[in-house]
Scaffold this motif. Structure first.
Motif, PDB file in Angstrom:
ATOM      1  N   TRP A   1       0.839  -1.198   0.000  1.00  0.00           N
ATOM      2  CA  TRP A   1       0.000   0.000   0.000  1.00  0.00           C
ATOM      3  C   TRP A   1       0.878   1.253   0.000  1.00  0.00           C
ATOM      4  O   TRP A   1       0.466   2.297   0.504  1.00  0.00           O
ATOM      5  CB  TRP A   1      -0.913   0.023   1.228  1.00  0.00           C
TER       6      TRP A   1
ATOM      7  N   SER B   1     -10.521   0.195  -2.010  1.00  0.00           N
ATOM      8  CA  SER B   1      -9.108   0.605  -2.100  1.00  0.00           C
ATOM      9  C   SER B   1      -8.939   2.122  -2.089  1.00  0.00           C
ATOM     10  O   SER B   1      -8.019   2.656  -2.700  1.00  0.00           O
ATOM     11  CB  SER B   1      -8.454   0.018  -3.363  1.00  0.00           C
TER      12      SER B   1
ATOM     13  N   ARG C   1      -2.394  -0.855  -5.995  1.00  0.00           N
ATOM     14  CA  ARG C   1      -3.240  -0.033  -6.860  1.00  0.00           C
ATOM     15  C   ARG C   1      -2.499   0.423  -8.118  1.00  0.00           C
ATOM     16  O   ARG C   1      -3.108   0.935  -9.052  1.00  0.00           O
ATOM     17  CB  ARG C   1      -3.776   1.162  -6.060  1.00  0.00           C
TER      18      ARG C   1
ATOM     19  N   ARG D   1      -4.072  -3.782 -10.979  1.00  0.00           N
ATOM     20  CA  ARG D   1      -5.367  -3.355 -11.530  1.00  0.00           C
ATOM     21  C   ARG D   1      -5.975  -4.399 -12.456  1.00  0.00           C
ATOM     22  O   ARG D   1      -7.199  -4.490 -12.581  1.00  0.00           O
ATOM     23  CB  ARG D   1      -5.215  -2.018 -12.266  1.00  0.00           C
TER      24      ARG D   1
ATOM     25  N   THR E   1      -8.437  -5.026  -5.868  1.00  0.00           N
ATOM     26  CA  THR E   1      -7.936  -3.689  -6.180  1.00  0.00           C
ATOM     27  C   THR E   1      -9.052  -2.870  -6.812  1.00  0.00           C
ATOM     28  O   THR E   1      -9.572  -3.230  -7.870  1.00  0.00           O
ATOM     29  CB  THR E   1      -6.730  -3.797  -7.140  1.00  0.00           C
ATOM     30  N   PHE E   2      -9.442  -1.789  -6.136  1.00  0.00           N
ATOM     31  CA  PHE E   2     -10.562  -0.949  -6.575  1.00  0.00           C
ATOM     32  C   PHE E   2     -11.842  -1.767  -6.742  1.00  0.00           C
ATOM     33  O   PHE E   2     -12.704  -1.439  -7.575  1.00  0.00           O
ATOM     34  CB  PHE E   2     -10.225  -0.206  -7.873  1.00  0.00           C
TER      35      PHE E   2
ATOM     36  N   PHE F   1     -10.775   1.889 -13.187  1.00  0.00           N
ATOM     37  CA  PHE F   1     -10.524   3.119 -12.440  1.00  0.00           C
ATOM     38  C   PHE F   1     -11.327   4.302 -12.970  1.00  0.00           C
ATOM     39  O   PHE F   1     -11.972   5.026 -12.193  1.00  0.00           O
ATOM     40  CB  PHE F   1      -9.020   3.423 -12.470  1.00  0.00           C
TER      41      PHE F   1
END
Length: 327
Positions: A27, A205, A224, A228, A238-239, A244
């Protein structure tokens, strides 16, 4: 801080917990000083549930937690995980010898004689159809090395299968405004069976803090940046698996319907807590301010029905096509 029943543990836990992935690694840089301060603040705010794993920073997260708790009088529930240290990460690796070895390592890292809760860490789907793996967990309970066990799943299907095993105390699953499918079938079924639900990736995230833009960048060692498309592990981590750019557009729509007097991160956490099948949400925190903000969601007012409906509409139109049937 409000608490909720964790049925098989025979106790209540804070409805906002502390997710300790970020203080372990992937992170971006988090100093040990900041990690310790964030955890101390969470405990000061009434958090009584901490979630970690043996692979977070190769044991760094567990060691920090063990060290901090030696300085405190509280006895929060500490949940860790096993299985992701396997290389290759395949069903055949879930042998009694390997699993006990992972448990022994976590016992050492945390500095305890018995682990409160050990979760299978997003194992391959086939593992949920291997009763012998769950039998090994029963044996580890009998040996006194852990008190209870659960699973951390990627898919609703896996969660539904896991709760068929009578001694599975908890299921950890992704559930947030961008990942709503668990509410359709899994969450009601878990509640019926008395299985606790631990909600991870509650802020997608960081997307659901509302602070990211198209110009936001992340460190090279931050998932991140590198995960992805699922290069290192399931892209849903992730997300929440949402592209995104699409997610940023949906965040702007959410800002228009969420209460203006509530930080978006707290509104996102409150949205999760509106479902009474949820036992605890485990947002991460890399600083005391983040830990304090997360804890504050517990005391926020319930979201009105029209807001909940508006959030669902945004999900159905913009997000569901990307994630709903995948996980």
């Amino acid at each position: 801080m409000k608490s909720r029943e964790f049925p098989q543990l025979g106790r209540e836990v804070s409805e906002i917990g502390f997710g300790a992935w970020a203080i372990g690694g992937t992170w971006g840089e988090v100093s040990e000083e900041d990690a310790r301060a964030a955890l101390h603040t969470a405990l000061d705010e009434g958090v009584t549930f901490i979630d970690t794993a043996d692979v977070y920073g190769d044991g760094r997260s567990e060691k920090i937690i063990g060290s901090v708790l030696k300085e405190r009088s509280e006895t929060p529930v500490v949940a860790t995980k096993l299985g992701r240290r396997l290389d290759p990460h395949v069903p055949e690796g879930f042998t009694p010898e390997n699993m006990e070895g992972f448990v022994d390592r976590s016992l050492s890292n945390l500095g305890v004689e018995t682990l409160d809760l050990v979760q299978l860490h997003c194992p391959p789907t086939e593992v949920y159809y291997m009763p012998e793996v769950f039998g090994t967990m029963d044996d580890l309970v009998s040996k006194g090395k852990l008190r209870h066990y659960g699973v951390s799943v990627e898919k609703v299907e896996e969660g539904l299968k896991a709760i068929e095993y009578p001694n599975v105390a908890s299921v950890q699953i992704i559930y947030n405004m961008f990942r709503q499918r668990p509410a359709d079938l899994f969450l009601p079924r878990a509640r019926e069976k008395g299985v606790a639900v631990i909600v991870r990736v509650p802020l997608a995230s960081g997307l659901l803090t509302g602070k990211m833009t198209r110009e936001t960048t992340f460190a090279e060692d931050d998932h991140r940046t590198f995960n992805r498309e699922g290069a290192a592990f399931d892209k849903g981590e992730t997300f929440a698996g949402v592209p995104f750019e699409t997610a940023l557009e949906a965040v702007e729509d959410l800002k228009a319907v969420l209460p203006g007097d509530l930080p978006m991160a707290q509104a996102a956490l409150k949205w999760i807590l509106m479902n009474d099948a949820v036992t605890v949400a485990i947002p991460g925190a890399k600083s005391p301010d983040q830990a304090r903000s997360n804890a504050g969601a517990s005391e926020a007012a319930d979201l009105p029905g029209d807001v909940m409906a508006a959030v669902r509409e945004i999900y159905d139109t913009k997000i569901a096509p990307h994630v709903h049937q995948r996980w």
